[in-house]
Motif scaffolding. Structure first.
Motif, PDB file in Angstrom:
ATOM      1  N   ARG A 150     -10.140  27.144  -0.068  1.00 48.82           N
ATOM      2  CA  ARG A 150     -11.448  26.840   0.509  1.00 48.82           C
ATOM      3  C   ARG A 150     -12.500  27.877   0.145  1.00 48.82           C
ATOM      4  O   ARG A 150     -13.678  27.635   0.238  1.00 48.82           O
ATOM      5  N   HIS A 151     -12.077  29.076  -0.289  1.00 50.88           N
ATOM      6  CA  HIS A 151     -13.062  30.076  -0.674  1.00 50.88           C
ATOM      7  C   HIS A 151     -13.442  29.987  -2.137  1.00 50.88           C
ATOM      8  O   HIS A 151     -14.230  30.777  -2.626  1.00 50.88           O
ATOM      9  N   HIS A 152     -12.843  29.068  -2.849  1.00 48.36           N
ATOM     10  CA  HIS A 152     -13.137  28.941  -4.283  1.00 48.36           C
ATOM     11  C   HIS A 152     -13.913  27.654  -4.522  1.00 48.36           C
ATOM     12  O   HIS A 152     -13.364  26.687  -5.030  1.00 48.36           O
ATOM     13  N   GLN A 153     -15.176  27.681  -4.160  1.00 46.30           N
ATOM     14  CA  GLN A 153     -15.973  26.453  -4.274  1.00 46.30           C
ATOM     15  C   GLN A 153     -15.965  25.882  -5.697  1.00 46.30           C
ATOM     16  O   GLN A 153     -15.950  24.684  -5.898  1.00 46.30           O
ATOM     17  N   LYS A 154     -15.946  26.790  -6.664  1.00 47.85           N
ATOM     18  CA  LYS A 154     -16.020  26.368  -8.059  1.00 47.85           C
ATOM     19  C   LYS A 154     -14.847  25.459  -8.402  1.00 47.85           C
ATOM     20  O   LYS A 154     -14.996  24.402  -9.001  1.00 47.85           O
ATOM     21  N   VAL A 155     -13.680  25.910  -7.977  1.00 49.74           N
ATOM     22  CA  VAL A 155     -12.462  25.153  -8.254  1.00 49.74           C
ATOM     23  C   VAL A 155     -12.551  23.783  -7.596  1.00 49.74           C
ATOM     24  O   VAL A 155     -12.241  22.751  -8.201  1.00 49.74           O
ATOM     25  N   ILE A 156     -12.988  23.780  -6.362  1.00 46.31           N
ATOM     26  CA  ILE A 156     -13.034  22.517  -5.625  1.00 46.31           C
ATOM     27  C   ILE A 156     -13.986  21.537  -6.295  1.00 46.31           C
ATOM     28  O   ILE A 156     -13.677  20.361  -6.459  1.00 46.31           O
ATOM     29  N   LEU A 157     -15.136  22.059  -6.741  1.00 46.68           N
ATOM     30  CA  LEU A 157     -16.099  21.183  -7.410  1.00 46.68           C
ATOM     31  C   LEU A 157     -15.562  20.689  -8.741  1.00 46.68           C
ATOM     32  O   LEU A 157     -15.753  19.532  -9.112  1.00 46.68           O
ATOM     33  N   ALA A 158     -14.834  21.564  -9.425  1.00 44.21           N
ATOM     34  CA  ALA A 158     -14.382  21.225 -10.773  1.00 44.21           C
ATOM     35  C   ALA A 158     -13.425  20.040 -10.782  1.00 44.21           C
ATOM     36  O   ALA A 158     -13.434  19.234 -11.698  1.00 44.21           O
ATOM     37  N   CYS A 159     -12.586  19.952  -9.779  1.00 44.56           N
ATOM     38  CA  CYS A 159     -11.636  18.838  -9.833  1.00 44.56           C
ATOM     39  C   CYS A 159     -11.723  17.936  -8.613  1.00 44.56           C
ATOM     40  O   CYS A 159     -10.718  17.536  -8.051  1.00 44.56           O
ATOM     41  N   GLN A 160     -12.935  17.647  -8.237  1.00 41.36           N
ATOM     42  CA  GLN A 160     -13.112  16.762  -7.104  1.00 41.36           C
ATOM     43  C   GLN A 160     -12.490  15.385  -7.373  1.00 41.36           C
ATOM     44  O   GLN A 160     -11.877  14.785  -6.505  1.00 41.36           O
ATOM     45  N   GLU A 161     -12.674  14.960  -8.605  1.00 40.01           N
ATOM     46  CA  GLU A 161     -12.244  13.600  -8.929  1.00 40.01           C
ATOM     47  C   GLU A 161     -10.726  13.467  -8.916  1.00 40.01           C
ATOM     48  O   GLU A 161     -10.189  12.479  -8.448  1.00 40.01           O
ATOM     49  N   GLN A 162     -10.070  14.520  -9.430  1.00 44.12           N
ATOM     50  CA  GLN A 162      -8.618  14.443  -9.485  1.00 44.12           C
ATOM     51  C   GLN A 162      -7.994  14.504  -8.101  1.00 44.12           C
ATOM     52  O   GLN A 162      -6.895  14.020  -7.888  1.00 44.12           O
ATOM     53  N   MET A 163      -8.700  15.151  -7.181  1.00 46.28           N
ATOM     54  CA  MET A 163      -8.089  15.376  -5.887  1.00 46.28           C
ATOM     55  C   MET A 163      -8.287  14.192  -4.945  1.00 46.28           C
ATOM     56  O   MET A 163      -8.734  14.358  -3.822  1.00 46.28           O
ATOM     57  N   GLN A 164      -7.997  13.021  -5.409  1.00 49.34           N
ATOM     58  CA  GLN A 164      -8.030  11.833  -4.560  1.00 49.34           C
ATOM     59  C   GLN A 164      -6.617  11.259  -4.517  1.00 49.34           C
ATOM     60  O   GLN A 164      -5.945  11.216  -5.545  1.00 49.34           O
ATOM     61  N   PRO A 165      -6.186  10.788  -3.335  1.00 46.68           N
ATOM     62  CA  PRO A 165      -4.822  10.245  -3.260  1.00 46.68           C
ATOM     63  C   PRO A 165      -4.584   9.139  -4.290  1.00 46.68           C
ATOM     64  O   PRO A 165      -3.518   9.079  -4.895  1.00 46.68           O
ATOM     65  N   ASN A 166      -5.592   8.310  -4.521  1.00 42.45           N
ATOM     66  CA  ASN A 166      -5.383   7.203  -5.443  1.00 42.45           C
ATOM     67  C   ASN A 166      -5.180   7.648  -6.875  1.00 42.45           C
ATOM     68  O   ASN A 166      -4.415   7.044  -7.613  1.00 42.45           O
ATOM     69  N   SER A 167      -5.863   8.729  -7.263  1.00 42.25           N
ATOM     70  CA  SER A 167      -5.648   9.182  -8.638  1.00 42.25           C
ATOM     71  C   SER A 167      -4.281   9.836  -8.762  1.00 42.25           C
ATOM     72  O   SER A 167      -3.689   9.853  -9.834  1.00 42.25           O
ATOM     73  N   PHE A 168      -3.764  10.362  -7.660  1.00 42.03           N
ATOM     74  CA  PHE A 168      -2.389  10.857  -7.681  1.00 42.03           C
ATOM     75  C   PHE A 168      -1.429   9.693  -7.890  1.00 42.03           C
ATOM     76  O   PHE A 168      -0.510   9.770  -8.685  1.00 42.03           O
ATOM     77  N   LEU A 169      -1.676   8.608  -7.159  1.00 42.99           N
ATOM     78  CA  LEU A 169      -0.771   7.464  -7.264  1.00 42.99           C
ATOM     79  C   LEU A 169      -0.831   6.851  -8.658  1.00 42.99           C
ATOM     80  O   LEU A 169       0.173   6.370  -9.171  1.00 42.99           O
ATOM     81  N   ALA A 170      -2.018   6.884  -9.251  1.00 40.74           N
ATOM     82  CA  ALA A 170      -2.167   6.263 -10.574  1.00 40.74           C
ATOM     83  C   ALA A 170      -1.357   6.988 -11.639  1.00 40.74           C
ATOM     84  O   ALA A 170      -1.063   6.429 -12.689  1.00 40.74           O
ATOM     85  N   ASN A 171      -0.987   8.232 -11.361  1.00 45.66           N
ATOM     86  CA  ASN A 171      -0.238   8.990 -12.354  1.00 45.66           C
ATOM     87  C   ASN A 171       1.265   9.029 -12.087  1.00 45.66           C
ATOM     88  O   ASN A 171       1.976   9.828 -12.670  1.00 45.66           O
ATOM     89  N   ILE A 172       1.720   8.181 -11.193  1.00 45.53           N
ATOM     90  CA  ILE A 172       3.165   8.044 -11.010  1.00 45.53           C
ATOM     91  C   ILE A 172       3.590   6.745 -11.685  1.00 45.53           C
ATOM     92  O   ILE A 172       3.138   5.670 -11.295  1.00 45.53           O
TER      93      ILE A 172
END
Lengths: 346, 362
Positions: free
Chosen positions: A173-195
């Motif tokens: 939570r203290h690394h805003q840059k990281v969070i912004l960089a992979c906002q798209e990947q960090m969705q449950p559905n995109s996780f499911l799409a890669n299984i």
């Protein structure tokens, strides 16, 4: 070394034998022309036979460094490569500790335990965790999930993905840059799409899918883990000839080992338990017999210890045998709640 | 797909002919032989065999789905048969899942059959009342099915439906009861079922009870040799569930645990002797069908009773933690006393208790 072990057709073998070539050494000095004349076969065929041979003798003697022998590696190179490797976290720190950082790539890990202990949970958890983006310290890979039992529950996978994302965001939570960089990947559905999910209904299909995976993996880059849940089910249900079962199984495990090495991925096999009569009492042991137990690099047994789930390293070339508690929560596999650090080395 | 013909896989004719000549006709024949053995049998070189096996594998291998598309399917087709017991439905993410094997295990007379009857009704009910609006096949191996009781449950739990003219008949008419007594008979019936399930819009398959099929006769000794008879029906039931996307519910009996069955791993040693004795005093029941069966079921619900109370326990489920709910059997079937239940930990998850129901003492 006998001719009989060469991977050539029986008719060719018969010709070789009748022409007096019984050992590999007798073949090593012969030229294709000579061989073609002796066996009365086409030149092409003769050179094919000779081509098979060096490959075969090479695997016999794997000594020496990479400069000396093609395709080999020195132990030092292997060590540095190993240190570069990232491991797939199980979500439970204690479990990661005894596993030496998590599930290792390039290795075959077998996980067994009684029904309801959490094998499938661990499988789903790994399929999710392998996808943690590099920025968050993960591998950012994809997962192949081979389901032989029909126990993969996609609702649960969604839950675990959510849990994983929540914990990651919390941790960073203290690394805003990281969070912004992979906002798209960090969705449950995109996780499911890669299984990638294969549902297997017979052992024939199981063998087929493993043979086919080589091709599949060449097309689908970034697969970092293959999970088979469970490797046992069909082989236990409908195989009558046990000797043949053992051979087919060992063929399968070789293939998996090869996939793990070639594509630099982790293979996790879930196994069932059975009871075995030893030293006057019934004891639990993993299914598929003793020769199968050689097939995997690491073997982890999940068991009940009082009210806690524990994992025990039963076999590993590099890890000490140890046990650690873990728990299955609504978010997935996590540290046991009752006590924080109770890793026990044995 | 295991029985696909090799001759139709587009192998080069010369290779396909050799396969045919050696009587290796299906993918199953080819793939259950190690590569080396195949070479000997076919008299072909390694490269040829390899590429043939590769081709056969590729065709036999079922197509993959991503978990995401699986999720979308699940949402579109619906995936659960609600039990209308709210706590249980929540714990199971909506009810008894389609495409999976659900097992009910517990001592006799605790309410397993009651639960099955209720489920059958639910699957038969029109969808506007929360049912699946389909037929039910009820395989009754112990002659325990009671249509009178079923209608009674229906009348008490869905009075508005069952009081209207002809509805009771229509609902009960959708439930097809098959009475069987032996395993060979069961195996034979299962094979016929495959088509029936699809043709007649069957939405639920109940087998009550599975254990009775195996244990017919004396089962006090090793259950081992008999268990293997169940292997085929077991994987067939699973594939039936999967293939026709319906819930399959089976019941299992209990038997007493014999003294020499120690269920721990060699590495655990004998440290827990004292606790084991204690445990043995407390519970002597285990599921009649052994550990191999237990591995194969996707969901296991344990029915048990202790301290004067009956409980349904979610003992094995890939989507929920172990949880127990107190219940009573009423004229309307099973109902939960509270929907929150409580968490069950450790070994208790798998124990089956049955005590405190002695009428004489009450």
């Amino acid at each position: 070394m006998e001719i009989a072990n060469l991977p050539i057709s029986p008719s060719q073998r018969a010709k070789l034998l009748s022409a007096g070539y019984t050992t590999l050494t007798s073949l090593s000095a012969v030229s294709p022309f000579q061989l073609a004349r002796d066996l009365n076969i086409a030149l092409q065929e003769a050179s094919d036979i000779l081509k098979v041979m060096p490959e075969f003798t090479r695997s016999e003697s794997l000594h020496g460094g990479n400069a000396i022998l093609k395709g080999a590696q020195t132990a030092w190179d292997m060590l540095s490569e190993e240190q570069m490797q990232k491991h797939i976290t199980t979500g439970c720190e204690n479990l990661d500790t005894i596993l030496g950082g998590g599930i290792h790539c390039k290795e075959v890990t077998e996980v067994g335990g009684v029904p309801g202990i959490g094998k499938t949970q661990l499988g789903i958890q790994l399929a999710v965790n392998v996808q943690i983006p590099v920025e968050y310290g993960g591998l950012h890979g994809k997962a192949v999930y081979i389901d032989t039992e029909g126990s993969f529950m996609v609702e649960r996978a969604h839950q675990i993905a959510e849990g994983c994302i929540m914990d990651m965001l919390d941790k960073f939570r203290h690394h805003q840059k990281v969070i912004l960089a992979c906002q798209e990947q960090m969705q449950p559905n995109s996780f499911l799409a890669n299984i990638f999910y294969f549902r297997i209904c017979s052992y024939t299909e199981q063998i087929a899918v493993i043979n086919y995976l080589g091709k599949f993996l060449a097309e689908q880059k970034d697969v970092k883990i293959i999970i088979i849940d469970s490797v046992t089910f069909h082989f236990r249900q409908d195989f009558d000839d046990l000797a043949r079962r053992t051979r087919v199984l060992s063929g399968m495990s070789l293939e998996l080992m090869k996939l793990a090495k070639t594509y630099n991925l982790a293979v996790v096999l879930l196994n069932q338990v059975t009871t075995k009569f030893t030293e006057g009492s019934f004891q639990l042991t993993l299914a598929l017999g003793d020769s199968w137990s050689h097939a995997c690099t690491n073997r982890v047994i999940l068991y009940w210890n009082g009210n806690d789930r524990h994992a025990y390293i039963d076999k590993s070339p590099s890890l000490r045998s140890a046990s650690a508690p873990f728990s299955v929560t609504s978010k997935g596999i996590r540290n046991a709640t009752s006590q924080c650090k109770r890793v026990r080395m044995m | 797909m295991a029985n696909k013909l090799i001759s139709q896989m587009g192998l080069p004719p010369s290779v396909a002919n050799v396969f045919a000549a050696r009587n290796i006709l299906t993918a199953k024949d080819a793939l259950s032989l190690p590569e080396f053995e195949l070479m000997t049998l076919l008299g072909m070189g390694l490269d040829q065999v390899k590429s043939a096996v590769e081709r056969i594998s590729e065709i036999t291998c079922p197509p993959y789905q991503t978990a995401l598309s699986l999720m979308e399917d699940r949402v579109r087709l619906g995936g659960h048969l609600p039990t209308l017991l709210r706590g249980l439905d929540d714990a199971l993410c909506g009810g008894i899942p389609f495409g999976a094997l659900t097992e009910l295990v517990g001592p006799s007379g605790i309410g397993k059959t009651q639960f099955c009857l209720k489920l059958s009704l639910l699957a038969a009910l029109p969808s506007c009342y929360g049912g699946l609006n389909g037929r039910v096949i009820y395989i009754d191996t112990e002659s325990k099915f009671s249509s009178r009781r079923m209608v009674e449950i229906g009348e008490n739990s869905f009075p508005q439906i069952f009081q209207s003219e002809g509805m009771a008949q229509q609902m009960a008419g959708r439930i097809i009861v098959v009475r069987l007594t032996s395993l060979p008979e069961f195996t034979e019936r299962l094979q016929q079922l495959k088509l029936t399930l699809i043709q007649h819009d069957v939405k639920l398959l109940v087998v009550d009870s599975m254990a009775a099929l195996v244990s017919g006769g004396n089962d006090t000794r090793t259950a081992g040799p008999k268990q293997h008879l169940l292997r085929w029906p077991l994987s067939f039931l699973k594939s039936l569930a999967e293939f026709s996307r319906i819930p399959v519910v089976v019941t299992n009996q209990v038997r007493s645990q014999s003294s020499n069955e120690a269920f721990h791993y060699p590495f655990q040693g004998k440290e827990k002797d004292s606790s084991k004795n204690f445990e043995r005093l407390e519970s002597h029941l285990i599921a009649a069908l052994g550990i191999q069966w237990a591995h194969a079921v996707t969901i296991r619900l344990v029915f048990e009773a202790y301290s004067g109370q009956k409980f349904i326990k979610v003992a094995k489920s890939p989507m929920s933690p172990a949880r127990a709910f107190p219940f009573i059997v009423e004229s309307s079937g099973i109902s939960l006393l509270n929907d929150d239940g409580f968490k069950v930990m450790g070994r208790e998850i798998n124990t089956i208790r049955f005590q405190g129901h002695n009428i004489l003492e009450q």
